[in-house]
Design a protein around this motif. Structure first.
Motif, PDB file in Angstrom:
ATOM      1  N   UNK A 395       0.762  -1.153  -0.174  1.00  0.00           N
ATOM      2  CA  UNK A 395      -0.164   0.071   0.026  1.00  0.00           C
ATOM      3  C   UNK A 395       0.944   1.134   0.007  1.00  0.00           C
ATOM      4  N   UNK A 396       1.849   1.261   0.627  1.00  0.00           N
ATOM      5  CA  UNK A 396       2.816   2.447   0.911  1.00  0.00           C
ATOM      6  C   UNK A 396       3.541   2.723  -0.409  1.00  0.00           C
ATOM      7  N   UNK A 397       3.988   1.635  -1.025  1.00  0.00           N
ATOM      8  CA  UNK A 397       4.848   1.688  -2.152  1.00  0.00           C
ATOM      9  C   UNK A 397       4.294   1.835  -3.631  1.00  0.00           C
ATOM     10  N   UNK A 398       3.088   1.169  -3.535  1.00  0.00           N
ATOM     11  CA  UNK A 398       2.223   1.070  -4.785  1.00  0.00           C
ATOM     12  C   UNK A 398       0.897   1.507  -4.897  1.00  0.00           C
ATOM     13  N   UNK A 399       0.337   1.605  -3.913  1.00  0.00           N
ATOM     14  CA  UNK A 399      -1.220   1.892  -3.912  1.00  0.00           C
ATOM     15  C   UNK A 399      -1.394   3.202  -3.463  1.00  0.00           C
ATOM     16  N   UNK A 400      -0.901   3.791  -2.514  1.00  0.00           N
ATOM     17  CA  UNK A 400      -1.372   4.997  -1.998  1.00  0.00           C
ATOM     18  C   UNK A 400      -0.551   6.013  -2.515  1.00  0.00           C
ATOM     19  N   UNK A 401      -0.583   6.413  -3.832  1.00  0.00           N
ATOM     20  CA  UNK A 401       0.201   7.244  -4.411  1.00  0.00           C
ATOM     21  C   UNK A 401      -0.612   8.238  -5.065  1.00  0.00           C
ATOM     22  N   UNK A 402      -0.619   9.525  -4.839  1.00  0.00           N
ATOM     23  CA  UNK A 402      -1.678  10.526  -5.657  1.00  0.00           C
ATOM     24  C   UNK A 402      -1.305  10.489  -7.035  1.00  0.00           C
ATOM     25  N   UNK A 403      -2.382  11.039  -7.868  1.00  0.00           N
ATOM     26  CA  UNK A 403      -2.413  10.971  -9.106  1.00  0.00           C
ATOM     27  C   UNK A 403      -3.438  12.062  -9.707  1.00  0.00           C
ATOM     28  N   UNK A 408      -7.579  13.556 -22.939  1.00  0.00           N
ATOM     29  CA  UNK A 408      -7.284  14.402 -24.288  1.00  0.00           C
ATOM     30  C   UNK A 408      -7.584  13.390 -25.587  1.00  0.00           C
ATOM     31  N   UNK A 409      -8.352  13.993 -26.529  1.00  0.00           N
ATOM     32  CA  UNK A 409      -8.972  13.228 -27.739  1.00  0.00           C
ATOM     33  C   UNK A 409      -9.526  11.956 -27.261  1.00  0.00           C
ATOM     34  N   UNK A 410     -10.454  11.997 -26.234  1.00  0.00           N
ATOM     35  CA  UNK A 410     -11.133  10.789 -25.424  1.00  0.00           C
ATOM     36  C   UNK A 410     -10.307   9.714 -24.932  1.00  0.00           C
ATOM     37  N   UNK A 411      -9.015   9.881 -25.049  1.00  0.00           N
ATOM     38  CA  UNK A 411      -8.151   9.007 -24.398  1.00  0.00           C
ATOM     39  C   UNK A 411      -7.526   9.467 -22.904  1.00  0.00           C
ATOM     40  N   UNK A 412      -7.986   8.804 -21.781  1.00  0.00           N
ATOM     41  CA  UNK A 412      -7.414   8.998 -20.512  1.00  0.00           C
ATOM     42  C   UNK A 412      -6.188   8.864 -20.342  1.00  0.00           C
ATOM     43  N   UNK A 413      -5.575   9.760 -19.337  1.00  0.00           N
ATOM     44  CA  UNK A 413      -4.189   9.839 -18.939  1.00  0.00           C
ATOM     45  C   UNK A 413      -4.091   9.837 -17.170  1.00  0.00           C
ATOM     46  N   UNK A 414      -3.135   8.891 -16.680  1.00  0.00           N
ATOM     47  CA  UNK A 414      -3.055   9.008 -15.225  1.00  0.00           C
ATOM     48  C   UNK A 414      -1.665   9.788 -15.107  1.00  0.00           C
ATOM     49  N   UNK A 415      -1.638  10.785 -14.513  1.00  0.00           N
ATOM     50  CA  UNK A 415      -0.253  11.488 -14.124  1.00  0.00           C
ATOM     51  C   UNK A 415      -0.275  11.233 -12.658  1.00  0.00           C
ATOM     52  N   UNK A 416       1.181  10.566 -12.703  1.00  0.00           N
ATOM     53  CA  UNK A 416       1.780  10.278 -11.141  1.00  0.00           C
ATOM     54  C   UNK A 416       2.773  11.168 -11.072  1.00  0.00           C
ATOM     55  N   UNK A 417       3.071  11.133  -9.729  1.00  0.00           N
ATOM     56  CA  UNK A 417       4.185  11.995  -9.098  1.00  0.00           C
ATOM     57  C   UNK A 417       5.565  11.838  -9.676  1.00  0.00           C
ATOM     58  N   UNK A 418       6.335  13.007 -10.051  1.00  0.00           N
ATOM     59  CA  UNK A 418       7.716  12.460 -10.668  1.00  0.00           C
ATOM     60  C   UNK A 418       8.677  12.190  -9.736  1.00  0.00           C
ATOM     61  N   UNK A 419       9.659  11.263 -10.180  1.00  0.00           N
ATOM     62  CA  UNK A 419      10.619  10.948  -9.149  1.00  0.00           C
ATOM     63  C   UNK A 419      10.150   9.972  -7.961  1.00  0.00           C
ATOM     64  N   UNK A 420       8.891   9.400  -8.414  1.00  0.00           N
ATOM     65  CA  UNK A 420       8.482   8.353  -7.517  1.00  0.00           C
ATOM     66  C   UNK A 420       9.526   6.929  -7.372  1.00  0.00           C
ATOM     67  N   UNK A 421       9.879   6.915  -5.938  1.00  0.00           N
ATOM     68  CA  UNK A 421      11.110   5.774  -5.875  1.00  0.00           C
ATOM     69  C   UNK A 421      10.648   4.456  -6.585  1.00  0.00           C
ATOM     70  N   UNK A 422       9.553   4.113  -6.503  1.00  0.00           N
ATOM     71  CA  UNK A 422       9.266   2.635  -7.407  1.00  0.00           C
ATOM     72  C   UNK A 422       8.674   2.868  -8.583  1.00  0.00           C
TER      73      UNK A 422
END
Length: 440
Positions: A395-403, A408-422
């Motif tokens: 949970x700490x490393x892979x699930x509980x990260x903000x996004x 755009x053009x009907x294509x969803x993109x999930x933006x995650x934090x830069x420099x995430x350690x994992x």
């Protein structure tokens, strides 16, 4: 080098106004695995609540609870966390309000909760077919019971048991090493350990075989399962067993008859502190099948009160497994690994709290906690590639990260934090989980 500016928290203006933010963006990993296993379809096909108030949309309601548990929720109200921002848009199902989830849970009887057991078995089979199972390798089943403490006096079935704690007393079966929850059954708090143990073991063995475990099976258990009917079930299904024996008069007599030269020293922190010996023994009278009684004797810690009354403390167990005495004794001690597995289920998948006053609702909660626990185990094994990853670490490393979710053009993109350690492991896990073929 990028210069990062730091702000005084007292000077920062706060506004809860972004509809695109995702609180637990990493839930996309177990959600992808759930799609690959067809979990939502299994729930919809097996759960039939009849004319109960919570009968509509049962699959989405169950998946709402599963993802809430994976996000760290342990109360029904914690489901609201999935409705914040755009979190619910990543999960592949509709997210329901806590009040609706409460009605859904209260619609379960114990028989309806057994329908969730069928879903757990089917999901186990599909996950093992996808590569998470033992296939033809030997598999050891660790069976144990635990106490789920509650504090309210209006919890149906919650009573004081032998530990003096008010709660429930469920039976649990785990796969040794992988910590997969193979089976679970909720019981009242006053249930003694062996109540229903034989049928529970038989169902667990059948479920494991149906899931694709074709290799040799072995059962490990503590003295609460030292029971004629449990051993009979193992014999009937061709499963080897290793069960801690109760120190009855007959067992003590067999230990006293062991000659001194039969004891083999084993490594211990105290010099000459532990030895192991073996003898043949019929555990349940003359009509019972002969077996092996292996005993470990431990010298009490010097200065302790126990040292004043006895020279050794004895730890016997019965087994019909093949192998040397020392190997079998060491393997039986590894049954203690079931305790961290239970701890992971309780504190990682929400079982530390049983929310309802109705027994059937709590039985459903236990089953859904088991499904969430297994999803976490399989996400770590099939996706991340770390089979011994605890749910909390996952949970700490892979699930509980903000996004942030953008389209755009009907294509969803999930933006995650830069420099995430994992980051690279997260991307690797998503790619692997997307390769799981959908069940037909």
């Amino acid at each position: 080098t990028c210069q990062v500016r730091c702000y005084n928290p007292d000077e920062i203006t706060v506004a809860f106004d972004d509809e695109r933010l995702v609180a637990d963006a990493g839930l996309m990993l177990p959600a992808t695995l759930a799609v690959g296993l067809g979990l939502r379809e299994l729930l919809g096909a097996h759960i039939d609540l009849g004319k109960a108030p919570g009968r509509a949309g049962v699959a989405d309601k169950a998946m709402t609870l599963v993802h809430s548990l994976l996000a760290g929720g342990s109360w029904i109200d914690d489901c609201d966390r999935l409705r914040a921002g755009a979190t619910g848009q990543l999960l592949g199902h509709r997210v329901f309000a806590p009040s609706t989830i409460g009605t859904f849970l209260r619609s379960f009887t114990f028989g309806h909760a057994r329908q969730l057991d069928a879903v757990s078995g089917q999901a186990l089979q599909r996950a093992w077919q996808a590569g998470a199972g033992p296939d033809a390798a030997p598999l050891t089943i660790d069976v144990d019971s635990t106490i789920c403490e509650v504090y309210g006096v209006k919890k149906q079935g919650a009573e004081f048991g032998h530990t003096g704690v008010r709660g429930y007393h469920p039976l649990l079966a785990f796969a040794a090493g992988s910590w997969d929850l193979l089976h679970s059954r909720l019981r009242g708090g006053s249930a003694y350990t062996a109540r229903g143990a034989a049928s529970f073991v038989a169902e667990t063995i059948g479920r494991v075989r149906a899931a694709g475990a074709s290799g040799p099976l072995a059962l490990r258990a503590d003295s609460g399962f030292y029971n004629r009917t449990v051993v009979a079930v193992c014999h009937r299904h061709g499963v080897r067993f290793s069960i801690t024996a109760k120190l009855t008069k007959a067992v003590r007599r067999a230990i006293q008859q062991l000659p001194e030269d039969a004891w083999i020293p084993i490594p211990y922190w105290l010099e000459d502190g532990a030895d192991v010996a073996e003898t043949s023994y019929r555990p349940f009278g003359k009509k019972g099948p002969p077996g092996r009684l292996i005993v470990r004797r431990v010298r009490p810690t010097p200065g302790s009160q126990l040292a004043l009354f006895t020279e050794y403390d004895y730890h016997p167990f019965i087994t019909d497994r093949a192998g040397s005495t020392l190997e079998l004794e060491a393997d039986h001690r590894r049954h203690a690994e079931v305790e961290p597995a239970i701890c992971d289920l309780k504190h990682g998948a929400g079982l530390e709290h049983l929310p309802s006053g109705r027994f059937g609702a709590n039985a459903a909660w236990l089953a859904l906690c088991g499904i969430a626990h297994n999803l976490a185990r399989w996400t770590g094994r099939l996706g991340v590639g770390e089979p011994r990853l605890t749910t909390k670490t996952l949970r700490v490393r892979y699930l509980a990260l903000p996004g942030r979710l953008s389209v755009s053009a009907r294509r969803p993109t999930l933006h995650l934090p830069a420099r995430w350690p994992w980051q690279w492991r997260w991307e690797f896990a998503l790619a692997r989980l997307r390769c799981i073929p959908h069940p037909t």
